[in-house]
Design a protein around this motif. Structure first.
Motif, PDB file in Angstrom:
ATOM      1  N   TYR A   1       0.855  -1.189   0.000  1.00 20.77           N
ATOM      2  CA  TYR A   1       0.000   0.000   0.000  1.00 20.77           C
ATOM      3  C   TYR A   1       0.886   1.232   0.000  1.00 20.77           C
ATOM      4  O   TYR A   1       1.991   1.210   0.561  1.00 20.77           O
ATOM      5  CB  TYR A   1      -0.889   0.030   1.247  1.00 20.77           C
TER       6      TYR A   1
ATOM      7  N   ARG B   1     -12.634   3.216  -1.928  1.00 17.31           N
ATOM      8  CA  ARG B   1     -11.684   2.397  -2.688  1.00 17.31           C
ATOM      9  C   ARG B   1     -10.946   1.418  -1.778  1.00 17.31           C
ATOM     10  O   ARG B   1     -10.720   0.258  -2.145  1.00 17.31           O
ATOM     11  CB  ARG B   1     -10.682   3.292  -3.416  1.00 17.31           C
TER      12      ARG B   1
ATOM     13  N   ASP C   1     -11.717  -7.361  -1.938  1.00 19.84           N
ATOM     14  CA  ASP C   1     -11.189  -8.080  -3.090  1.00 19.84           C
ATOM     15  C   ASP C   1      -9.998  -8.947  -2.690  1.00 19.84           C
ATOM     16  O   ASP C   1      -9.887 -10.107  -3.108  1.00 19.84           O
ATOM     17  CB  ASP C   1     -10.779  -7.070  -4.170  1.00 19.84           C
ATOM     18  N   GLU C   2      -9.113  -8.409  -1.868  1.00 21.48           N
ATOM     19  CA  GLU C   2      -7.953  -9.171  -1.415  1.00 21.48           C
ATOM     20  C   GLU C   2      -8.371 -10.347  -0.548  1.00 21.48           C
ATOM     21  O   GLU C   2      -7.788 -11.437  -0.629  1.00 21.48           O
ATOM     22  CB  GLU C   2      -6.998  -8.249  -0.646  1.00 21.48           C
TER      23      GLU C   2
ATOM     24  N   HIS D   1      -7.740  -4.614  -7.939  1.00 19.75           N
ATOM     25  CA  HIS D   1      -7.789  -3.484  -7.022  1.00 19.75           C
ATOM     26  C   HIS D   1      -8.314  -2.229  -7.691  1.00 19.75           C
ATOM     27  O   HIS D   1      -7.864  -1.878  -8.773  1.00 19.75           O
ATOM     28  CB  HIS D   1      -6.388  -3.163  -6.488  1.00 19.75           C
TER      29      HIS D   1
ATOM     30  N   ASP E   1     -11.108  -2.787 -12.085  1.00 22.84           N
ATOM     31  CA  ASP E   1     -10.057  -2.082 -12.821  1.00 22.84           C
ATOM     32  C   ASP E   1     -10.620  -1.207 -13.938  1.00 22.84           C
ATOM     33  O   ASP E   1      -9.868  -0.717 -14.778  1.00 22.84           O
ATOM     34  CB  ASP E   1      -9.027  -3.072 -13.381  1.00 22.84           C
TER      35      ASP E   1
ATOM     36  N   ARG F   1     -10.954  -2.638  -2.073  1.00 26.61           N
ATOM     37  CA  ARG F   1      -9.689  -3.354  -2.251  1.00 26.61           C
ATOM     38  C   ARG F   1      -9.502  -4.406  -1.173  1.00 26.61           C
ATOM     39  O   ARG F   1      -9.066  -5.524  -1.453  1.00 26.61           O
ATOM     40  CB  ARG F   1      -8.522  -2.367  -2.228  1.00 26.61           C
TER      41      ARG F   1
ATOM     42  N   THR G   1      -6.164   2.805  -5.676  1.00 28.53           N
ATOM     43  CA  THR G   1      -6.059   3.569  -4.438  1.00 28.53           C
ATOM     44  C   THR G   1      -4.934   4.576  -4.487  1.00 28.53           C
ATOM     45  O   THR G   1      -4.949   5.589  -3.815  1.00 28.53           O
ATOM     46  CB  THR G   1      -5.822   2.631  -3.245  1.00 28.53           C
TER      47      THR G   1
END
Length: 238
Positions: free
Chosen positions: A14, A81, A88-89, A223, A139, A85, A226
């Motif tokens: 990050y 966001r 999603d991870e 992702h 995306d 993310r 971000t």
């Protein structure tokens, strides 16, 4: 399993200032992963929008403050966001046969301006199934992260920059959730469960399961961008 999920998520890179603490709990009977994430505070959005060169004697560089409305809009977009993310991870590092739903709570550690006491308001809370979440094309440049949260029926603070809290859809309480047998969820980083670590029944199920894929980056988390949501002071205007 929860320790390995937390470890796998911690290894994801990050930008500086966006990495917060994460906790996970797992309810095997409902195949639900509960994820609690620390979101960044308001200071993550730079107060300066751009710098202007002034040809004076001597020459100077004059900072141009960011408008309050723009600051609040950028912060709202950023935390949305980050929530997408994180979810999603979480799906990417867990096998579909073990985790079908992710419940997410996004909190901010701050100080109450009225009392000076520490507060931890929840700004975003939702429960999303894997099938519904995969409908999002994360995306896609035109994706609106706030609208995506509404699509997932998330509870989102109307004024996140002002730390207006919402009621979480699920309470993070380890006493309510059982610890599942350890699995090597690192294999899930490329959306493939470790068949060696699974028992024969799970293995037969896993061998027929399809892998999670992104349209532009097969086998990796999709992702939302971000990094573009937290511009550092520069000469450009967002």
């Amino acid at each position: 399993m929860t320790n390995r999920v937390e470890a796998a998520l911690t290894r994801v890179g990050y930008p500086e200032g966006l990495r917060g603490t994460r906790r996970a709990a797992f309810a095997p009977e409902s195949r639900e992963l509960i994820l609690e994430v620390e979101l960044p505070g308001q200071a993550v959005v730079p107060a300066v929008a751009q710098y202007r060169y002034k040809a004076s004697a001597p020459p100077t560089v004059v900072p141009q403050p960011r408008k309050e409305a723009d600051t609040k809009a950028m912060y709202r977009d950023l935390v949305a966001r980050l929530a997408l993310r994180a979810i999603d991870e979480a799906f990417a590092v867990t096998p579909p046969e073990l985790v079908d739903v992710v419940a997410f709570n996004g909190h901010v550690n701050a100080k109450d301006r009225a009392t000076g006491k520490a507060i931890r308001p929840c700004l975003i809370s939702l429960r999303a199934s894997r099938e519904t979440f995969e409908e999002l094309v994360l995306d896609e440049p035109e994706l609106d992260p706030v609208q995506s949260l509404h699509y997932l029926n998330a509870i989102v603070s109307q004024h996140p920059y002002d730390l207006e809290p919402v009621r979480p859809v699920v309470t993070f309480d380890l006493a309510k959730y059982k610890l599942a047998p350890e699995r090597d969820v690192v294999a899930g980083l490329d959306s493939r469960p470790d068949l060696v670590a699974l028992d024969p029944i799970e293995s037969s199920t896993s061998s027929g399961a399809s892998s999670r894929r992104s349209a532009s980056s097969p086998g990796s988390p999709r992702h939302p961008a971000t990094t573009e949501s937290t511009p550092s002071p520069s000469t450009r205007t967002p």
